[in-house]
Design a protein around this motif. Structure first.
Motif, mmCIF file in Angstrom:
data_model
loop_
_atom_site.group_PDB
_atom_site.id
_atom_site.type_symbol
_atom_site.label_atom_id
_atom_site.label_comp_id
_atom_site.label_asym_id
_atom_site.label_seq_id
_atom_site.Cartn_x
_atom_site.Cartn_y
_atom_site.Cartn_z
ATOM 1 N N ASP A 299 32.005 42.140 28.651
ATOM 2 C CA ASP A 299 32.600 40.815 28.963
ATOM 3 C C ASP A 299 31.661 39.755 28.296
ATOM 4 O O ASP A 299 31.986 38.699 28.395
ATOM 5 C CB ASP A 299 32.348 40.506 30.295
ATOM 6 C CG ASP A 299 33.279 41.434 31.027
ATOM 7 O OD1 ASP A 299 34.625 41.791 30.791
ATOM 8 O OD2 ASP A 299 32.956 42.039 32.421
ATOM 9 N N THR A 300 30.844 40.170 27.595
ATOM 10 C CA THR A 300 29.722 39.076 26.825
ATOM 11 C C THR A 300 30.390 38.375 25.997
ATOM 12 O O THR A 300 31.160 38.989 25.022
ATOM 13 C CB THR A 300 28.518 39.568 26.595
ATOM 14 O OG1 THR A 300 27.693 40.077 27.403
ATOM 15 C CG2 THR A 300 27.709 38.795 25.651
ATOM 16 N N ALA A 301 30.708 37.027 26.125
ATOM 17 C CA ALA A 301 31.649 36.321 24.971
ATOM 18 C C ALA A 301 31.453 34.909 25.188
ATOM 19 O O ALA A 301 30.813 34.446 26.246
ATOM 20 C CB ALA A 301 32.795 36.772 25.147
ATOM 21 N N VAL A 302 31.753 33.985 24.292
ATOM 22 C CA VAL A 302 31.969 32.552 24.464
ATOM 23 C C VAL A 302 33.241 32.489 25.168
ATOM 24 O O VAL A 302 34.518 33.012 24.380
ATOM 25 C CB VAL A 302 31.773 31.866 23.238
ATOM 26 C CG1 VAL A 302 32.208 30.241 23.635
ATOM 27 C CG2 VAL A 302 30.360 31.814 22.944
ATOM 28 N N TYR A 303 33.595 31.792 26.287
ATOM 29 C CA TYR A 303 34.787 31.679 27.013
ATOM 30 C C TYR A 303 35.203 30.356 26.940
ATOM 31 O O TYR A 303 34.540 29.314 26.952
ATOM 32 C CB TYR A 303 34.732 31.820 28.255
ATOM 33 C CG TYR A 303 34.511 33.475 28.783
ATOM 34 C CD1 TYR A 303 35.529 34.287 29.349
ATOM 35 C CD2 TYR A 303 33.298 34.052 28.270
ATOM 36 C CE1 TYR A 303 35.582 35.353 29.790
ATOM 37 C CE2 TYR A 303 33.205 35.568 28.691
ATOM 38 C CZ TYR A 303 34.448 36.203 29.277
ATOM 39 O OH TYR A 303 34.221 37.346 29.697
ATOM 40 N N TYR A 304 36.670 30.080 26.499
ATOM 41 C CA TYR A 304 37.166 28.814 26.120
ATOM 42 C C TYR A 304 38.490 28.728 27.120
ATOM 43 O O TYR A 304 39.218 29.719 27.483
ATOM 44 C CB TYR A 304 37.736 28.727 24.742
ATOM 45 C CG TYR A 304 36.681 29.030 23.680
ATOM 46 C CD1 TYR A 304 35.965 27.971 23.005
ATOM 47 C CD2 TYR A 304 36.349 30.470 23.368
ATOM 48 C CE1 TYR A 304 35.110 28.048 22.100
ATOM 49 C CE2 TYR A 304 35.367 30.328 22.064
ATOM 50 C CZ TYR A 304 34.880 29.228 21.761
ATOM 51 O OH TYR A 304 33.883 29.556 20.846
ATOM 52 N N CYS A 305 38.548 27.461 27.730
ATOM 53 C CA CYS A 305 39.951 27.271 28.252
ATOM 54 C C CYS A 305 40.890 26.452 27.150
ATOM 55 O O CYS A 305 40.412 25.866 26.324
ATOM 56 C CB CYS A 305 39.879 26.401 29.753
ATOM 57 S SG CYS A 305 39.294 24.689 29.489
ATOM 58 N N ALA A 306 42.251 26.545 27.424
ATOM 59 C CA ALA A 306 43.147 25.821 26.676
ATOM 60 C C ALA A 306 44.164 25.571 27.547
ATOM 61 O O ALA A 306 44.627 26.174 28.161
ATOM 62 C CB ALA A 306 43.653 26.892 25.617
ATOM 63 N N ALA A 307 44.903 24.550 27.140
ATOM 64 C CA ALA A 307 45.997 23.956 27.595
ATOM 65 C C ALA A 307 47.304 23.874 26.565
ATOM 66 O O ALA A 307 47.189 23.693 25.507
ATOM 67 C CB ALA A 307 45.724 22.220 28.065
ATOM 68 N N GLY A 308 48.410 23.980 27.480
ATOM 69 C CA GLY A 308 49.661 23.983 26.473
ATOM 70 C C GLY A 308 50.178 25.376 26.202
ATOM 71 O O GLY A 308 49.175 26.472 26.117
ATOM 72 N N GLY A 309 51.434 25.420 25.692
ATOM 73 C CA GLY A 309 51.803 26.731 25.223
ATOM 74 C C GLY A 309 52.296 27.855 26.465
ATOM 75 O O GLY A 309 52.345 27.353 27.371
ATOM 76 N N ARG A 310 52.323 29.031 26.043
ATOM 77 C CA ARG A 310 52.782 30.203 27.115
ATOM 78 C C ARG A 310 51.589 30.635 27.820
ATOM 79 O O ARG A 310 50.285 30.740 27.078
ATOM 80 C CB ARG A 310 53.382 31.357 26.282
ATOM 81 C CG ARG A 310 54.794 30.737 25.349
ATOM 82 C CD ARG A 310 55.425 32.234 25.108
ATOM 83 N NE ARG A 310 54.681 33.096 24.014
ATOM 84 C CZ ARG A 310 55.045 32.668 22.723
ATOM 85 N NH1 ARG A 310 55.910 31.842 22.350
ATOM 86 N NH2 ARG A 310 54.161 33.397 21.953
ATOM 87 N N GLY B 119 33.751 25.545 24.892
ATOM 88 C CA GLY B 119 33.442 27.004 25.380
ATOM 89 C C GLY B 119 32.210 26.967 26.346
ATOM 90 O O GLY B 119 31.456 26.122 26.222
ATOM 91 N N THR B 120 31.790 28.233 26.865
ATOM 92 C CA THR B 120 30.685 28.277 27.809
ATOM 93 C C THR B 120 30.446 29.674 27.492
ATOM 94 O O THR B 120 31.084 30.536 27.501
ATOM 95 C CB THR B 120 30.910 27.899 29.105
ATOM 96 O OG1 THR B 120 29.724 28.121 29.770
ATOM 97 C CG2 THR B 120 31.870 28.929 29.737
ATOM 98 N N GLN B 121 29.155 29.963 27.170
ATOM 99 C CA GLN B 121 28.590 31.560 26.919
ATOM 100 C C GLN B 121 28.280 31.960 28.300
ATOM 101 O O GLN B 121 27.879 31.579 29.118
ATOM 102 C CB GLN B 121 27.116 31.451 26.478
ATOM 103 C CG GLN B 121 26.592 32.479 26.093
ATOM 104 C CD GLN B 121 27.250 33.520 25.080
ATOM 105 O OE1 GLN B 121 27.682 32.738 23.979
ATOM 106 N NE2 GLN B 121 27.468 34.620 25.088
ATOM 107 N N VAL B 122 28.884 33.233 28.359
ATOM 108 C CA VAL B 122 28.718 34.458 29.283
ATOM 109 C C VAL B 122 27.983 35.451 28.727
ATOM 110 O O VAL B 122 28.640 36.159 27.851
ATOM 111 C CB VAL B 122 29.836 34.703 30.056
ATOM 112 C CG1 VAL B 122 29.799 35.946 31.066
ATOM 113 C CG2 VAL B 122 30.657 33.581 30.628
ATOM 114 N N THR B 123 26.860 35.896 29.193
ATOM 115 C CA THR B 123 26.097 37.304 28.908
ATOM 116 C C THR B 123 25.781 37.934 30.087
ATOM 117 O O THR B 123 25.123 37.367 31.070
ATOM 118 C CB THR B 123 24.824 36.626 28.215
ATOM 119 O OG1 THR B 123 24.909 35.395 27.101
ATOM 120 C CG2 THR B 123 23.879 37.795 27.542
ATOM 121 N N VAL B 124 26.163 39.225 29.963
ATOM 122 C CA VAL B 124 26.118 40.285 30.944
ATOM 123 C C VAL B 124 25.206 41.276 30.382
ATOM 124 O O VAL B 124 25.447 41.948 29.493
ATOM 125 C CB VAL B 124 27.294 40.817 31.367
ATOM 126 C CG1 VAL B 124 27.093 41.825 32.524
ATOM 127 C CG2 VAL B 124 28.508 39.793 31.790
#
Length: 121
Positions: A90-101, A114-119
């Motif tokens: 699950d380690t990754a940079v997580y992004y939120c996005a608006a609009g679309g499907r 983005g925000t970094q998540v490190t497991v």
């Protein structure tokens, strides 16, 4: 100016939990489907979860289904991603996005930084 600001990332051990938040401003949040993506080094950007204007409709990638939960509060203009039983993959940079499907990859109106998540143990 439209803005999405993620928070809640950090370093955790396998099996622990995190809750990510994405605060929206400057656009009609209540008219926008919201999504969470993640991208790890050397991997393609992946749609993790999505939620429609109506909170009843949600989508989850198979790799996170049963562990992650997306939710939104239109009054507070915030979308959340509760992540339980975290794994090293699950380690990754997580992004939120608006609009679309909400249920598949598509064009998005706005992206957060983005925000970094490190497991890791």
């Amino acid at each position: 100016q439209a803005q999405l600001v993620e928070s809640g990332g950090g370093l955790v051990q396998p099996g622990e939990s995190l809750r990510l938040s994405c605060a929206a401003s400057g656009f009609a949040f209540w008219l926008s489907a919201m999504t969470w993506y993640r991208q790890a080094p050397g991997k393609e950007r992946e749609l993790v979860a999505g939620i429609h204007i109506t909170t009843i409709d949600t989508y989850y990638a198979g790799s996170v289904k049963g562990r992650f939960t997306i939710s939104r509060n239109n009054a507070e203009k915030t979308v959340y991603l509760q992540m339980n039983s975290l794994k090293p993959e699950d380690t990754a940079v997580y992004y939120c996005a608006a609009g679309g499907r909400y249920y598949s990859d598509s064009e998005r109106d706005y992206w957060g930084q983005g925000t970094q998540v490190t497991v890791s143990s």
